[in-house]
Design a protein around this motif. Structure first.
Motif, mmCIF file in Angstrom:
data_model
loop_
_atom_site.group_PDB
_atom_site.id
_atom_site.type_symbol
_atom_site.label_atom_id
_atom_site.label_comp_id
_atom_site.label_asym_id
_atom_site.label_seq_id
_atom_site.Cartn_x
_atom_site.Cartn_y
_atom_site.Cartn_z
ATOM 1 N N THR A 1 0.781 -1.237 0.000
ATOM 2 C CA THR A 1 0.000 0.000 0.000
ATOM 3 C C THR A 1 0.816 1.293 0.000
ATOM 4 O O THR A 1 0.298 2.327 -0.419
ATOM 5 C CB THR A 1 -0.946 0.036 1.221
ATOM 6 N N LEU A 2 2.052 1.279 0.462
ATOM 7 C CA LEU A 2 2.847 2.504 0.502
ATOM 8 C C LEU A 2 3.416 2.843 -0.868
ATOM 9 O O LEU A 2 3.484 1.991 -1.768
ATOM 10 C CB LEU A 2 4.005 2.356 1.493
ATOM 11 N N ASP A 3 3.877 4.090 -1.036
ATOM 12 C CA ASP A 3 4.624 4.434 -2.238
ATOM 13 C C ASP A 3 5.899 3.607 -2.298
ATOM 14 O O ASP A 3 6.365 3.060 -1.287
ATOM 15 C CB ASP A 3 4.946 5.932 -2.243
ATOM 16 N N LEU A 4 6.481 3.497 -3.476
ATOM 17 C CA LEU A 4 7.556 2.539 -3.719
ATOM 18 C C LEU A 4 8.775 2.757 -2.820
ATOM 19 O O LEU A 4 9.254 1.817 -2.175
ATOM 20 C CB LEU A 4 7.975 2.598 -5.191
ATOM 21 N N LYS A 5 9.295 3.963 -2.755
ATOM 22 C CA LYS A 5 10.501 4.191 -1.948
ATOM 23 C C LYS A 5 10.232 3.956 -0.473
ATOM 24 O O LYS A 5 11.069 3.392 0.239
ATOM 25 C CB LYS A 5 11.050 5.603 -2.206
ATOM 26 N N SER A 6 9.076 4.382 0.004
ATOM 27 C CA SER A 6 8.742 4.153 1.409
ATOM 28 C C SER A 6 8.623 2.666 1.707
ATOM 29 O O SER A 6 9.073 2.188 2.757
ATOM 30 C CB SER A 6 7.430 4.859 1.768
ATOM 31 N N ALA A 7 8.002 1.924 0.790
ATOM 32 C CA ALA A 7 7.820 0.484 1.000
ATOM 33 C C ALA A 7 9.160 -0.237 1.039
ATOM 34 O O ALA A 7 9.405 -1.083 1.905
ATOM 35 C CB ALA A 7 6.930 -0.093 -0.100
ATOM 36 N N VAL A 8 10.059 0.090 0.111
ATOM 37 C CA VAL A 8 11.369 -0.566 0.079
ATOM 38 C C VAL A 8 12.169 -0.208 1.330
ATOM 39 O O VAL A 8 12.808 -1.083 1.946
ATOM 40 C CB VAL A 8 12.139 -0.183 -1.195
ATOM 41 N N ALA A 9 12.141 1.046 1.751
ATOM 42 C CA ALA A 9 12.864 1.449 2.955
ATOM 43 C C ALA A 9 12.363 0.689 4.170
ATOM 44 O O ALA A 9 13.151 0.268 5.034
ATOM 45 C CB ALA A 9 12.738 2.956 3.173
ATOM 46 N N LEU A 10 11.060 0.506 4.252
ATOM 47 C CA LEU A 10 10.472 -0.204 5.391
ATOM 48 C C LEU A 10 10.853 -1.683 5.388
ATOM 49 O O LEU A 10 11.228 -2.242 6.423
ATOM 50 C CB LEU A 10 8.961 -0.028 5.348
ATOM 51 N N VAL A 11 10.796 -2.329 4.219
ATOM 52 C CA VAL A 11 11.157 -3.754 4.162
ATOM 53 C C VAL A 11 12.650 -3.927 4.413
ATOM 54 O O VAL A 11 13.069 -4.846 5.135
ATOM 55 C CB VAL A 11 10.753 -4.367 2.806
ATOM 56 N N ASP A 12 13.470 -3.053 3.837
ATOM 57 C CA ASP A 12 14.914 -3.122 4.089
ATOM 58 C C ASP A 12 15.224 -3.037 5.574
ATOM 59 O O ASP A 12 16.073 -3.769 6.096
ATOM 60 C CB ASP A 12 15.632 -1.987 3.365
ATOM 61 N N ARG A 13 14.543 -2.124 6.278
ATOM 62 C CA ARG A 13 14.798 -1.980 7.716
ATOM 63 C C ARG A 13 14.406 -3.248 8.474
ATOM 64 O O ARG A 13 15.108 -3.674 9.396
ATOM 65 C CB ARG A 13 14.033 -0.776 8.278
ATOM 66 N N ALA A 14 13.295 -3.859 8.089
ATOM 67 C CA ALA A 14 12.858 -5.076 8.777
ATOM 68 C C ALA A 14 13.862 -6.211 8.584
ATOM 69 O O ALA A 14 14.036 -7.054 9.467
ATOM 70 C CB ALA A 14 11.479 -5.495 8.267
ATOM 71 N N LEU A 15 14.538 -6.216 7.439
ATOM 72 C CA LEU A 15 15.493 -7.285 7.128
ATOM 73 C C LEU A 15 16.916 -6.970 7.583
ATOM 74 O O LEU A 15 17.761 -7.869 7.639
ATOM 75 C CB LEU A 15 15.522 -7.532 5.613
#
Length: 346
Positions: A163-177
């Motif tokens: 649901t988030l914009d692309l850069k926000s979504a990638v930043a969030l998944v990267d942080r989780a990993l």
């Protein structure tokens, strides 16, 4: 009978047992916790108008002096906790409201609404300041953190990747990993766990997008600005860089954010946190950090053909970063990945 005088500083103990704890939630004042005495809400609003209390939302207040010192994520955390407390344990926090509890980043800022996960039968009816997602509550997707019901880290990440914009979504998944070799930042989950949760949730809107973003994500991105840079590198069609490429400088191993072997060039994306956050300063002054970073950069420059450095604002801009990387010597080709994923499905 006259009403007792109202002392907002004394009332803090009713919800938080005010202490020296740095937890921003320690100052919450819920009007409902002060009982049904006549005029309680009026007196709270009066203290707000005098500047002593900040009205966060209906029936929720916070000391103004402390509110002014909080970051945006801390302010949103207070909104989230207040909304959860007023529902007395019946709320399952989800989406951005779960993300703030998990310590995940939000590039585009935090919303005004608190997000709750509810059963499909409820129809998703929302109250002012609260958005309900009638997606169904699976017990496997719910846990407790900080005393609040919240979607698991895996469910939270999958929901936001869709649901988030692309850069926000990638930043969030990267942080989780992210896996921090210095041990400062805990790893929250794995790519396998995220994909397993996604598969179990099927079918749902945005699943294809969420899968592509999770597969693109990495445990090697050290900051949201680096994640945004990775997205813009891919969207511009530049070659995929090696992340955290090691170099030896003055007998010590160090790493660069990006390295392109084909042109023997390195790139660094820096935010202010490196120079001002006490966690990263590790007892050094900002001037000492700048000097150490200059020595490190000079040592790497001696070993590569080219070296580029850009601030977070450039990393966030596809056009600005493209210009920097062209100057570095990179040449774009066809877009590798993420085509068509810039906007979430509506």
């Amino acid at each position: 009978m006259s009403q007792p005088s109202f002392d907002p500083s004394a009332s803090l103990s009713l919800t938080s047992r005010m202490s020296t704890s740095p937890d921003p939630g320690d100052g919450l004042i819920l009007a409902s916790d002060l009982g049904n005495a006549f005029g309680v809400d009026f007196r709270l609003r009066r203290e707000s108008s005098r500047g002593r209390l900040q009205r966060v939302s209906r029936g929720l207040y916070y000391p103004s002096a402390r509110w002014d010192q909080l970051r945006d994520d801390e302010r949103y955390l207070i909104r989230v906790r207040g909304a959860a407390l007023t529902r007395r344990g019946q709320a399952v926090l989800c989406h951005q409201s779960a993300a703030v509890l998990w310590g995940l980043p939000m590039l585009v800022g935090w919303p005004n609404e608190v997000h709750l996960l509810v059963e499909r039968a409820s129809g998703g009816r929302s109250d002012p300041g609260v958005r309900c997602h009638a997606l169904g509550v699976d017990a496997r997707d719910v846990t407790t953190t900080d005393g609040l019901l919240v979607t698991t880290i895996e469910r939270t990440v999958v929901d936001l990747a869709a649901t988030l914009d692309l850069k926000s979504a990638v930043a969030l998944v990267d942080r989780a990993l992210y896996q921090d070799r210095f041990g400062r930042t805990p790893t929250l989950t794995t790519k396998d766990a995220l994909l397993a949760t996604l598969e179990r949730m099927l079918p749902f809107r945005g699943s294809r997008r969420a899968r592509a973003i999770i597969q693109f994500a990495t445990h090697l991105s050290g900051s949201p600005a680096e994640s945004a840079s990775r997205v813009n590198i891919a969207l511009s069609g530049f070659p995929e860089p090696e992340l955290q490429h090691p170099f030896i400088v003055d007998g010590k191993e160090c790493e660069t954010d990006f390295y392109w072997r084909e042109i023997d060039s390195a790139g660094e994306c820096d935010g202010k946190v490196k120079y001002f956050n006490p966690e990263y300063l590790a007892g050094r002054s900002p001037e000492q950090v700048q000097y150490d970073e200059k020595q490190r950069e000079d040592g790497i420059r001696r070993q590569v053909h080219g070296f580029g450095r850009w601030p977070a604002s450039v990393g966030m801009s596809q056009f600005s970063l493209r210009r920097r990387l062209l100057e570095l010597g990179l040449r774009p080709g066809p877009q590798r990945v993420l085509r068509g994923l810039e906007r979430p499905s509506s």
